[in-house]
Design an enzyme around this catalytic site. Structure first.
Site, PDB file in Angstrom:
ATOM      1  N   ARG A  18       0.811  -1.218   0.000  1.00 56.70           N
ATOM      2  CA  ARG A  18       0.000   0.000   0.000  1.00 56.70           C
ATOM      3  C   ARG A  18       0.852   1.281   0.000  1.00 56.70           C
ATOM      4  NH1 ARG A  18      -3.780  -1.326   4.861  1.00 56.70           N
ATOM      5  NH2 ARG A  18      -2.116  -2.828   5.238  1.00 56.70           N
ATOM      6  N   ASP A 105       7.930  -1.716  11.238  1.00 58.79           N
ATOM      7  CA  ASP A 105       7.209  -0.528  10.771  1.00 58.79           C
ATOM      8  C   ASP A 105       6.554   0.233  11.915  1.00 58.79           C
ATOM      9  OD1 ASP A 105       5.259  -2.378  11.352  1.00 58.79           O
ATOM     10  OD2 ASP A 105       4.073  -2.028   9.544  1.00 58.79           O
ATOM     11  N   GLY A 138      -5.484  -6.660  16.019  1.00 61.57           N
ATOM     12  CA  GLY A 138      -5.906  -7.818  16.790  1.00 61.57           C
ATOM     13  C   GLY A 138      -6.500  -7.348  18.115  1.00 61.57           C
TER      14      GLY A 138
HETATM   15  C1  UD1 Z   1      -0.276  -7.565  13.461  1.00 60.48           C
HETATM   16  C2  UD1 Z   1      -0.899  -8.456  14.520  1.00 60.48           C
HETATM   17  C3  UD1 Z   1      -2.054  -7.718  15.168  1.00 60.48           C
HETATM   18  C4  UD1 Z   1      -1.585  -6.415  15.742  1.00 60.48           C
HETATM   19  C5  UD1 Z   1      -0.860  -5.584  14.684  1.00 60.48           C
HETATM   20  C6  UD1 Z   1      -0.193  -4.401  15.316  1.00 60.48           C
HETATM   21  C7  UD1 Z   1      -0.617 -10.751  13.703  1.00 60.48           C
HETATM   22  C8  UD1 Z   1      -1.266 -11.921  13.076  1.00 60.48           C
HETATM   23  N1  UD1 Z   1      -1.367  -9.673  13.900  1.00 60.48           N
HETATM   24  O1  UD1 Z   1      -1.253  -7.370  12.458  1.00 60.48           O
HETATM   25  O2  UD1 Z   1      -2.626  -8.511  16.201  1.00 60.48           O
HETATM   26  O3  UD1 Z   1      -2.679  -5.698  16.272  1.00 60.48           O
HETATM   27  O4  UD1 Z   1       0.173  -6.345  14.052  1.00 60.48           O
HETATM   28  O5  UD1 Z   1       0.344  -3.556  14.351  1.00 60.48           O
HETATM   29  O6  UD1 Z   1       0.560 -10.817  14.038  1.00 60.48           O
HETATM   30  N2  UD1 Z   1       5.704  -9.679   8.586  1.00 60.48           N
HETATM   31  C9  UD1 Z   1       6.750 -10.501   8.215  1.00 60.48           C
HETATM   32  N3  UD1 Z   1       6.480 -11.686   7.605  1.00 60.48           N
HETATM   33  C10 UD1 Z   1       5.221 -12.088   7.356  1.00 60.48           C
HETATM   34  C11 UD1 Z   1       4.147 -11.252   7.741  1.00 60.48           C
HETATM   35  C12 UD1 Z   1       4.425 -10.064   8.361  1.00 60.48           C
HETATM   36  O7  UD1 Z   1       7.913 -10.158   8.418  1.00 60.48           O
HETATM   37  O8  UD1 Z   1       5.064 -13.188   6.805  1.00 60.48           O
HETATM   38  C13 UD1 Z   1       6.027  -8.412   9.259  1.00 60.48           C
HETATM   39  C14 UD1 Z   1       5.536  -7.191   8.491  1.00 60.48           C
HETATM   40  O9  UD1 Z   1       6.571  -6.685   7.666  1.00 60.48           O
HETATM   41  C15 UD1 Z   1       5.225  -6.214   9.608  1.00 60.48           C
HETATM   42  C16 UD1 Z   1       4.849  -7.112  10.778  1.00 60.48           C
HETATM   43  O10 UD1 Z   1       5.333  -8.392  10.478  1.00 60.48           O
HETATM   44  O11 UD1 Z   1       6.359  -5.451   9.984  1.00 60.48           O
HETATM   45  C17 UD1 Z   1       3.338  -7.167  11.007  1.00 60.48           C
HETATM   46  O12 UD1 Z   1       2.704  -7.702   9.876  1.00 60.48           O
HETATM   47  P1  UD1 Z   1       1.344  -7.106   9.368  1.00 60.48           P
HETATM   48  O13 UD1 Z   1       0.911  -7.912   8.203  1.00 60.48           O
HETATM   49  O14 UD1 Z   1       1.446  -5.645   9.189  1.00 60.48           O
HETATM   50  O15 UD1 Z   1       0.404  -7.454  10.611  1.00 60.48           O
HETATM   51  P2  UD1 Z   1      -0.934  -6.745  10.991  1.00 60.48           P
HETATM   52  O16 UD1 Z   1      -2.012  -7.241  10.103  1.00 60.48           O
HETATM   53  O17 UD1 Z   1      -0.745  -5.296  11.098  1.00 60.48           O
HETATM   54 CA    CA Z   2       0.836  -3.696  10.407  1.00 62.67          CA
END
Ligand code: UD1
Ligand code: CA
Length: 459
Positions: A18, A105, A138
């Site tokens: 995004r 982030d 979450g």
């Molecule tokens: C996540 C949490 C959510 C919380 C929120 C806070 C989970 C399932 N959910 O959601 O409960 O309220 O953060 O901001 O954890 N990332 C990886 N590898 C992956 C997926 C994600 O490195 O396979 C990293 C992303 O780059 C990011 C972080 O993990 O920095 C969070 O991932 P994101 O997809 O943004 O999670 P949210 O949906 O925001």
């Molecule tokens: Ca996030």
């Protein structure tokens, strides 16, 4: 008993679709630095044993930017979820360690807040926050007694759970050995089809581990940025913090909302910053330094009492005493000004070392130059330092007067006390204490007639 090792895992593999950018999400800047830099800085102040950064999208770019950081890079080649991401780092972490999980982030996180998590006690702990609009996050689910029981992701929440405004910040402390077991049991039977790290918390509760939640006072700290609007919001919060810190240090700001700090600033007493100042890199502003409106300062060291007037741009400038610069001056790297120097409007300097009380008040270029003390550089003076291939040096002694609109063709030197007549092109060294000039004598044409309008046939 030895303290357990502390391993910090920073999740940075997300694509950040995004953001609509070539730059990976965690390299998007806040305060002129990649978001990941801020997270690393907050983490590095903890007594950690190892920091692991889980990277995926834009891995090459990220590793290049952080080539000098002593972190352990862990590749997650497919982004299968936050649980899967953490699992990639676990083989490198001993079972008896504590694991602190952070998001790449969330650049506004502070060391103090991470410490709250470190001293929260319990077997594991997580930071929560209350948001007016919790959508996307979450939700923190509690039983009737108010005890934490689980995290439910927005997409998987019931309509009742969606009402909960206490949310998961994404920052946790886990015991490594248990975390490894829990991660191995995760599946992706959820709305996103991902391995949710958040599912391990219900497992911990089921095993009756002591799970602590700590609500942060300032939810701003845990805001993430998924798009450019959110990034801009983080930037404003970050800048407000910088303004507050400067004001706490005694700096007077014309308007705390119109100042941008992209780096570090050290200040003495009674420093004044007018509106729209941009401070980049490492700046040191000693007592009484005053910066006018619309100035940009990058990596400068300004001595006490230095005044920079409106709309000046200074890069890599050192003043050794009180100087006056601008308005509309451009001082480039290698500019060193002794006390009492005045650089006026539309003057550019580069690699120019200028002695005490010397002045270039208007419209000049001084490049690759060394000037003595009490030199007066007339308006329109240019050091011709470049022949299209090489750069050459101009040396000017003390008490020299350079008449307006002169060109000093380098390499050239002007002896102390010399006087250069206005409009001269100086190609050879000018001796001390003498008038040197290189222009034709003025002539007047007596028989000259002013031009007359020509008669055209169509008139
Ligand atoms: C996540 C949490 C959510 C919380 C929120 C806070 C989970 C399932 N959910 O959601 O409960 O309220 O953060 O901001 O954890 N990332 C990886 N590898 C992956 C997926 C994600 O490195 O396979 C990293 C992303 O780059 C990011 C972080 O993990 O920095 C969070 O991932 P994101 O997809 O943004 O999670 P949210 O949906 O925001
Ligand atoms: Ca996030």
């Amino acid at each position: 008993m030895n303290k357990p090792e502390l391993h910090i895992v920073i999740l940075a593999a997300g694509r950040g679709k995004r953001m609509r950018s070539q730059l990976p999400k965690v390299l998007q800047p806040v305060g002129g630095q990649p978001m990941l830099t801020h997270v690393l800085e907050a983490a590095q102040q903890l007594p950690y044993d190892q920091i692991h950064v889980v990277y995926g999208h834009g891995g090459e770019q990220i590793r290049k930017v952080f080539a000098d950081s002593p972190v352990n890079w862990v590749e997650q080649s497919e982004q299968l979820g936050t649980g899967h991401a953490v699992a990639q780092a676990m083989p490198l972490i001993p079972d008896n360690a504590d694991v602190l999980v952070l998001m790449g982030d969330q650049p506004l996180i502070t060391t103090q807040t991470l410490q709250i998590l470190m001293i929260a006690g319990g077997d594991l702990a997580l930071l929560t926050m209350k948001l007016d609009d919790p959508s996307g996050y979450g939700r923190i689910v509690r039983n009737v007694a108010g005890d934490f029981t689980a995290i439910v992701e927005h997409a998987d929440a019931t309509s009742l759970q969606l009402e909960i405004n206490e949310v998961n910040s994404g920052v946790y402390r886990f015991p490594a050995g248990r975390l490894k077991q829990w991660l191995s049991r995760l599946d992706s039977s959820n709305a996103a089809g991902e391995n949710y790290l958040t599912d391990v918390l219900a497992m911990a509760v089921a095993e009756q581990l002591w799970t602590k939640t700590r609500e942060v006072d300032d939810p701003n700290e845990l805001l993430g940025a998924n798009d450019k609007r959110q990034l801009a919001r983080l930037e404003r919060i970050y800048q407000q913090r910088q303004s507050d810190q400067l004001m706490d240090a005694g700096v007077t700001l014309a308007d705390p909302g119109r100042l941008d700090v992209r780096g570090r600033v050290q200040t003495g007493e009674d420093v004044y910053l007018d509106i729209n100042t941009v401070l980049i890199g490492k700046n040191f502003l000693a007592d009484g330094v005053s910066i006018g409106p619309g100035c940009v300062l990058e990596d400068c060291r300004l001595a006490a009492g230095t005044q920079v007037l409106a709309n000046s741009v200074l890069q890599g400038v050192v003043t050794e005493g009180a100087c006056s610069i601008g308005p509309f001056a451009r001082l480039r790297s290698g500019t060193v000004l002794a006390a009492g120097v005045k650089i006026g409007n539309f003057v550019e300097t580069k690699k120019a070392v200028i002695g005490a009380n010397s002045k270039a008040s208007h419209l000049s270029y001084l490049g690759d130059s060394v000037l003595g003390a009490n030199v007066n550089v007339g308006a329109g003076t240019i050091t011709c330092n470049y022949d299209g291939v090489n750069k050459y040096q101009t040396t000017i002694g003390d008490n020299v007067f350079i008449g307006s609109d002169s060109q000093l063709v380098a390499p050239v030197s002007i002896g102390s006390g010399a006087f250069i007549g206005a409009g001269s092109t100086i190609t050879q060294n000018a001796p001390e204490d003498k008038l040197t000039l290189s222009r034709r004598k003025q002539v007047t044409i007596d028989r000259w007639q002013p031009p007359k309008r020509r008669q055209r046939s169509s008139d």
